[in-house]
Design a protein around this motif. Structure first.
Motif, PDB file in Angstrom:
ATOM      1  N   LYS A   1      68.646  92.735  61.496  1.00  0.00           N
ATOM      2  CA  LYS A   1      69.219  91.731  60.884  1.00  0.00           C
ATOM      3  C   LYS A   1      68.321  91.199  59.844  1.00  0.00           C
ATOM      4  O   LYS A   1      68.664  90.732  58.979  1.00  0.00           O
ATOM      5  N   PHE A   2      67.009  91.016  60.305  1.00  0.00           N
ATOM      6  CA  PHE A   2      65.852  90.429  59.532  1.00  0.00           C
ATOM      7  C   PHE A   2      65.615  91.160  58.157  1.00  0.00           C
ATOM      8  O   PHE A   2      65.631  90.526  57.005  1.00  0.00           O
TER       9      PHE A   2
ATOM     10  N   THR B   1      57.232  79.980  62.372  1.00  0.00           N
ATOM     11  CA  THR B   1      58.878  80.415  62.563  1.00  0.00           C
ATOM     12  C   THR B   1      59.637  78.935  62.983  1.00  0.00           C
ATOM     13  O   THR B   1      59.000  78.026  62.857  1.00  0.00           O
TER      14      THR B   1
ATOM     15  N   LEU C   1      64.117  81.643  61.264  1.00  0.00           N
ATOM     16  CA  LEU C   1      64.286  82.277  62.422  1.00  0.00           C
ATOM     17  C   LEU C   1      63.271  82.003  63.588  1.00  0.00           C
ATOM     18  O   LEU C   1      62.397  81.704  63.362  1.00  0.00           O
ATOM     19  N   THR C   2      63.770  82.514  64.757  1.00  0.00           N
ATOM     20  CA  THR C   2      62.772  82.547  65.821  1.00  0.00           C
ATOM     21  C   THR C   2      61.938  83.756  66.222  1.00  0.00           C
ATOM     22  O   THR C   2      62.503  84.566  65.269  1.00  0.00           O
TER      23      THR C   2
ATOM     24  N   GLU D   1      61.897  85.415  68.727  1.00  0.00           N
ATOM     25  CA  GLU D   1      62.851  86.224  69.588  1.00  0.00           C
ATOM     26  C   GLU D   1      63.886  87.154  68.492  1.00  0.00           C
ATOM     27  O   GLU D   1      63.959  88.251  68.597  1.00  0.00           O
ATOM     28  N   GLU D   2      64.148  86.329  67.829  1.00  0.00           N
ATOM     29  CA  GLU D   2      65.447  86.819  66.632  1.00  0.00           C
ATOM     30  C   GLU D   2      64.666  87.775  65.924  1.00  0.00           C
ATOM     31  O   GLU D   2      65.342  88.965  65.701  1.00  0.00           O
TER      32      GLU D   2
ATOM     33  N   LYS E   1      63.535  90.861  68.223  1.00  0.00           N
ATOM     34  CA  LYS E   1      64.650  91.547  68.924  1.00  0.00           C
ATOM     35  C   LYS E   1      65.475  92.313  68.090  1.00  0.00           C
ATOM     36  O   LYS E   1      66.205  93.533  68.245  1.00  0.00           O
ATOM     37  N   ASP E   2      65.876  91.479  66.715  1.00  0.00           N
ATOM     38  CA  ASP E   2      66.878  92.159  65.845  1.00  0.00           C
ATOM     39  C   ASP E   2      66.449  92.435  64.591  1.00  0.00           C
ATOM     40  O   ASP E   2      66.420  91.583  63.599  1.00  0.00           O
TER      41      ASP E   2
END
Length: 424
Positions: free
Chosen positions: A126-127, A57, A115-116, A118-119, A122-123
């Motif tokens: 969005k991904f 990542t 992206l990280t 966490e991103e 958690k989301d």
């Protein structure tokens, strides 16, 4: 000859008279053998399991991501169908799926690198949207449309996500303890507030009850006053009515007594008349009868005056007793009586006096003949001239009676003969 295909398949006819080639998605077409050629391409939906293992990542953490994609060759769009025919004509579904899978995996890796953890973790939505958008723009040039893309799994071999979970778990537990404490605090506050509201409501209710009791007592007192007033008025009205009734009863009693007294007077007058007649029938001595007549006349006058005085005294006594109940009626009755008496004397004058004298003549005759009635023996001496015996006695009595008008005229100045002739 005719060829047909289903809605999940497309046919491409090329050859003589087919330049550019003819593409038919679900239908039939006429093909001239030997000079024309027909080829088929599948339009079925392809399900791809897109795996990206140990992709670094943006912060250099290696993770593995698995996504599920649905895609198919778009047969309704002629341009996309032509592009797909150019790129995949003669290839099987597995080959087409492999090409699309490699393309999707490359885009998925590229997005993970930007992206990280966490991103991504958690989301996920969005991904997925980013992968769907980038892959669609690339695969559409191949005639393939991405129907859907969903992130299925994210994991790593370094326990990074597990550590994030622990931190999150600790945070959640911390928040839970804080929330529990806050809830307990709020519960105590709400309980205290509820108790305050309860006590306030209780006091308010007691105040309202006291007010209602006060209003009830006030209204009851007012109603009692009104009821007692009505009772007192009723009792007073009853007593007044009783007094009026007693007064009417006493007046009736007075009237009865007056009537009884009048009847007694009438009886006495009738008795006097009877005695006068008896006296007239038993007269024997004219001389003594004259003397006896004068004496009895005086006695009768005296008795008359006494009786009148007694009657008047009795009437005054009775009227005096009735004055306590009917003073006004007595006054009106006396005034009316006096007025009528005055009016009668004013109208008749001598006639009224003569009438009164004529009423008393029987009493006079009774008094005149009374000595004769009391005589046990009468001795009569006659000279031989005139009447003899009882006739003589009757004549003497009548002679005395004929002298009465003269005596009355001398005493009162009223001539009975003239008055009776005028009234006649």
């Amino acid at each position: 000859m005719f060829y047909t295909c289903g809605p999940n398949e497309a046919m491409v006819v090329s050859g003589v008279c087919r330049s550019p080639p003819m593409m038919i998605a679900g239908g039939r077409v006429f093909v001239i053998p030997c000079i024309q050629q027909i080829q088929r391409i599948s339009l079925n939906t392809l399900t791809l399991n897109v795996k990206s293992d140990k992709v670094y990542t943006r912060h250099g953490v290696p993770i593995s991501v698995t996504g599920i994609a649905q895609m198919k060759i778009q047969g309704q769009n002629k341009q996309m169908l032509a592009a797909a025919c150019q790129m995949f004509m003669g290839k099987s579904e597995a080959e087409i799926a492999q090409i699309a899978l490699e393309t999707l995996e490359g885009h998925q890796r590229a997005i993970i690198a930007h992206l990280t953890v966490e991103e991504i973790y958690k989301d996920r939505k969005k991904f997925s949207e980013q992968v769907f958008k980038v892959a669609s723009s690339d695969l559409v040039n191949m005639g393939i449309s991405v129907v859907s893309y969903t992130l299925k799994d994210v994991h790593d071999d370094q326990d990074y996500l597990h550590s994030l979970g622990k931190a999150r778990t600790a945070q959640v537990q911390k928040d839970a303890r804080i929330g529990e404490a806050q809830n307990k605090r709020d519960a105590v506050i709400r309980e205290a507030h509820a108790m305050q509201v309860k006590v306030s409501a209780q006091y308010k209710n007691e105040i309202e009850m006291a007010k209602a009791q006060r209003d009830y007592e006030l209204k009851k007192a007012a109603y009692d006053i009104e009821v007692n007033t009505k009772k007192a008025e009723s009792e007073m009205a009853y007593q007044l009515q009783v007094a009026k009734t007693k007064q009417r009863i006493e007046e009736e009693k007075m009237q009865v007594q007056v009537v009884e007294r009048t009847q007694q007077i009438m009886l006495q007058e009738q008795e006097i008349t009877r005695r006068e007649k008896e006296l007239e029938a038993k007269v024997k001595k004219p001389a003594e009868a004259e003397k006896y007549r004068l004496e009895k006349l005086a006695e009768a006058q005296r008795l008359k005056l006494i009786m009148e005085a007694e009657a008047e005294a009795e009437s005054i006594r009775m009227k005096g007793e009735a004055e306590a109940f009917a003073v006004e009626a007595k006054g009106r009755a006396e005034a009316e009586q006096m007025a009528k008496k005055a009016e009668a004397f004013q109208q008749y004058k001598d006639g009224a006096m003569v009438d009164m004298l004529l009423e008393k003549l029987p009493l006079m005759a009774e008094e005149i003949s009374k000595p004769l009635c009391e005589a046990n023996k009468v001795t009569m001496v006659s000279s031989g001239a005139g009447e003899v015996g009882a006739a003589k006695l009757s004549g003497e009595v009548l002679d005395i009676m004929t002298r009465l008008p003269e005596a009355v005229e001398k005493l009162t100045g009223v001539n009975i003969s003239q008055v009776t002739s005028r009234t006649g």
